[in-house]
Design a protein around this motif. Structure first.
Motif, mmCIF file in Angstrom:
data_model
loop_
_atom_site.group_PDB
_atom_site.id
_atom_site.type_symbol
_atom_site.label_atom_id
_atom_site.label_comp_id
_atom_site.label_asym_id
_atom_site.label_seq_id
_atom_site.Cartn_x
_atom_site.Cartn_y
_atom_site.Cartn_z
ATOM 1 N N TYR A 99 44.567 37.623 38.448
ATOM 2 C CA TYR A 99 45.029 38.007 37.112
ATOM 3 C C TYR A 99 44.085 37.418 36.052
ATOM 4 C CZ TYR A 99 49.124 38.914 40.000
ATOM 5 O OH TYR A 99 49.964 39.378 40.992
ATOM 6 N N PRO A 100 42.924 38.037 35.855
ATOM 7 C CA PRO A 100 41.926 37.427 34.958
ATOM 8 C C PRO A 100 42.421 37.207 33.533
ATOM 9 C CG PRO A 100 40.947 39.215 36.227
ATOM 10 C CD PRO A 100 42.411 39.259 36.481
ATOM 11 N N PHE A 101 43.216 38.135 32.976
ATOM 12 C CA PHE A 101 43.688 37.948 31.597
ATOM 13 C C PHE A 101 44.599 36.723 31.510
ATOM 14 C CE2 PHE A 101 43.277 42.765 30.516
ATOM 15 C CZ PHE A 101 41.938 42.582 30.216
ATOM 16 N N GLN A 102 45.424 36.539 32.520
ATOM 17 C CA GLN A 102 46.315 35.372 32.500
ATOM 18 C C GLN A 102 45.502 34.099 32.698
ATOM 19 O OE1 GLN A 102 49.665 36.115 35.169
ATOM 20 N NE2 GLN A 102 50.637 37.257 33.504
ATOM 21 N N ASP A 103 44.539 34.152 33.615
ATOM 22 C CA ASP A 103 43.700 32.956 33.861
ATOM 23 C C ASP A 103 42.919 32.578 32.606
ATOM 24 O OD1 ASP A 103 44.612 33.052 36.418
ATOM 25 O OD2 ASP A 103 42.786 33.912 37.292
ATOM 26 N N ASP A 104 42.459 33.597 31.861
ATOM 27 C CA ASP A 104 41.622 33.316 30.693
ATOM 28 C C ASP A 104 42.416 33.299 29.385
ATOM 29 O OD1 ASP A 104 39.654 33.327 32.562
ATOM 30 O OD2 ASP A 104 38.794 35.266 32.037
ATOM 31 N N GLY A 105 43.729 33.449 29.471
ATOM 32 C CA GLY A 105 44.591 33.342 28.284
ATOM 33 C C GLY A 105 44.481 34.504 27.312
ATOM 34 N N LEU A 106 44.185 35.711 27.792
ATOM 35 C CA LEU A 106 44.053 36.858 26.884
ATOM 36 C C LEU A 106 45.407 37.516 26.635
ATOM 37 C CD1 LEU A 106 41.064 36.394 27.622
ATOM 38 C CD2 LEU A 106 40.745 38.853 27.424
#
Ligand code: SF4
Length: 274
Positions: A135-142
């Motif tokens: 989950y890249p958006f969750q990992d990167d806080g987007l």
């Protein structure tokens, strides 16, 4: 990188929705060997197909279309006319997840999912042991505002069905539609509304009436008095939502954390609607 790492495939499933489209753009330069796929149920809206085509041009890479081995009509017969619903989600299983798993095969796969950091959605995704969801958006806080910025900066923008007030991607007859969205489908694409109504009316041939929209037939829902009632109800709900939003702290609004995603968007099938 080990030999085993290089065998891992990177796959992003596009739904035709804004979050997976933004994730495709976000990953374009970060994961060069990502495979983009779109599960075409053959029941998509033309706006979705147009959006996928424009996204493909922006990505500069083909978006591979997977199609179910049997059409919707086949499965509808197998399920004895029982239209899919929140409790009978055979459509996602047969028309989205199975083609996805067939495409993926048995080798190791990283599956990129566009859940944002500001949402707490539950979803229905593959549980095959060789598929690891990330989950890249969750990992990167987007959050939502970041997703909109990614889409605007790329020139893609939001999915065009949002222009006429449809909130989610997926089949034109999707049972997750709210009443107001059925009304908008009726007004924007009467031909698709009629097709959905025909499916509903054929279910009685199997000895039972099934509904797309709770316990109300589309014929009933499309009566002018009922359409007016649904619109009035929706306006009242929206006015309340806007009043609530005015009371949110500014920082929360600026971060895109206002509760704009209605509860019906927070559950359901990630593969269809993210
Ligand atoms: S979009 Fe809706 S109707 Fe289509 S497969 Fe997904 S859940 Fe089923």
């Amino acid at each position: 990188m080990t030999a085993a790492d290089s065998e891992v495939r990177h796959i992003l499933s596009l739904s035709g929705g804004k979050d997976s489209a933004a994730l495709a753009i976000y990953l374009r330069d970060r994961v060069p060997d990502v495979e983009y796929i779109f599960h075409d149920t053959d029941k998509e809206l033309p706006e979705t197909m147009d959006y996928i085509a424009r996204l493909q041009a922006i990505l500069g890479k083909p978006i591979i279309r997977t199609t179910p081995d049997k059409p919707f009509e086949h499965w509808l017969k197998i399920y004895r006319g029982m239209l899919p619903s929140n409790h009978r989600r055979w459509c996602t299983k047969m028309m989205k997840l199975k083609p996805f798993e067939d495409y993926v095969g048995d080798g190791p796969v990283i599956n990129y999912v566009g859940l944002r950091a500001d949402e707490n959605r539950l979803g229905y995704i593959s549980t095959k042991p060789n598929i690891k969801a990330v989950y890249p958006f969750q990992d990167d806080g987007l959050v939502r505002a970041d997703i909109i910025r990614i889409l605007e900066d790329s020139g893609l923008g939001l999915p065009p069905y949002m222009d006429w007030g449809r909130s989610r991607s997926g089949c034109y007859f999707c049972f997750y539609q709210q009443k107001i969205e059925w009304v908008r489908l009726l007004e924007t694409h009467p031909e698709y509304f009629k097709l959905a109504q025909e499916y509903e009316e054929k279910t009685v041939e199997f000895g039972e009436q099934f509904y797309w929209s709770q316990n109300e037939t589309l014929r009933e829902l499309s009566r002018p008095e009922r359409v007016a009632e649904i619109k009035a109800h929706h306006e009242a709900v929206e006015a309340k939502r806007k009043a609530r939003r005015r009371n949110l702290p500014l920082v929360q609004v600026l971060a895109g954390l206002e509760p704009e995603d209605a509860p019906h968007l927070r559950d359901g099938c990630l593969v269809c609607s993210i």
